[in-house]
Design a protein around this motif. Structure first.
Motif, short mmCIF file in Angstrom:
data_model
loop_
_atom_site.label_atom_id
_atom_site.label_comp_id
_atom_site.label_asym_id
_atom_site.label_seq_id
_atom_site.Cartn_x
_atom_site.Cartn_y
_atom_site.Cartn_z
N GLN A 10 -5.31 -2.39 -6.10
CA GLN A 10 -4.12 -1.66 -6.53
C GLN A 10 -4.07 -1.54 -8.04
N GLN A 34 0.83 -1.21 0.00
CA GLN A 34 0.00 0.00 0.00
C GLN A 34 0.86 1.25 0.00
N ARG A 67 -3.85 4.44 4.17
CA ARG A 67 -4.66 3.26 4.44
C ARG A 67 -6.10 3.64 4.76
#
Length: 253
Positions: free
Chosen positions: A251, A156, A238
């Motif tokens: 993603q 991330q 996040r």
């Protein structure tokens, strides 16, 4: 004229051979060169993707940390990497590195000692000997592009410690993927202003000044010397990712 079929392919004249794939598979006396051909490499590549996807699918939120394999264990950069790995783990992130020594080992060590998930994605190289001892979940790859896919797909965010050519490669690939919209919500942190400051100055004063990038591209990465600030940036990303509609959380576009 004789036709021969090899799967979907039709062969004629000089292209016809008289050895079947079953014969090559079952006859141990046959030539072994076929295992080094491109079609066989495709199977190896496929196997690497399957192994990577299967091993990392349940990893959870993770941050990739890059940096030089040549960083000595007594260098301040090593201590910073260790602190970073520890605080990322304490914040609930798995830590992914290239699995090697130096800065990578530092981040893995910090994460492992903090009780977090410490991951190493190694690469087959002639001058590196396996994964560092702080990797708790490790995968070794033959192919750089398969390994890079795992970094991007299961991270991330990126934190880039001082490093060399390999570190620069990962950095600019990540910036390119964000710039082109291939990945979303992906913070990139350059850690170490003394080390990275000259590069940032060159990007701004030369690359941007000559119109090779847009002014907004300078916002694709963040320069800092603060471990806590780095972790906060990852936590903020996040939270923003979790707030997006479910169909936009992946993603990959």
């Amino acid at each position: 004229m004789m036709d021969k079929f090899r799967g979907p392919m039709r062969l004629r004249r000089s292209q016809v051979d008289y050895i079947t794939h079953d014969q090559r598979l079952l006859d141990s006396r046959g030539p072994s060169d076929w295992v080094h051909t491109d079609p066989w490499r495709v199977m190896r590549i496929q196997a690497e993707f399957i192994e990577g996807f299967g091993s990392l699918a349940d990893l959870g939120p993770a941050i990739s940390v890059f940096g030089s394999a040549r960083t000595p264990n007594d260098h301040p950069d090593f201590a910073q990497g260790e602190a970073l790995g520890r605080k990322l783990a304490e914040a609930g992130f798995a830590v992914i590195t290239g699995g090697g020594p130096g800065a990578m080992e530092a981040a893995n060590k910090g994460a492992s000692e903090a009780g977090g998930v410490s991951v190493g994605l190694g690469i087959e190289l002639p001058f590196e000997a396996g994964l560092n001892p702080w990797v708790d979940k490790g995968i070794n790859f033959r192919y750089f592009f398969a390994r890079k896919t795992m970094f991007i797909k299961y991270s991330q965010g990126y934190v880039v410690l001082p490093g060399g050519v390999g570190t620069l490669d990962e950095l600019f690939e990540a910036i390119t993927l964000v710039q082109t919209g291939k990945i979303t919500s992906f913070p990139i942190v350059l850690f170490g202003s003394e080390y990275w400051g000259g590069l940032v100055d060159w990007i701004r004063d030369t690359v941007l000044a000559r119109g090779m990038i847009g002014s907004g591209d300078l916002d694709l990465f963040h320069l800092t010397d603060d471990v806590d600030e780095t972790v906060e940036l990852m936590l903020k990303a996040r939270a923003e990712r979790a707030a997006r509609p479910a169909e936009r959380r992946g993603q990959w576009d």
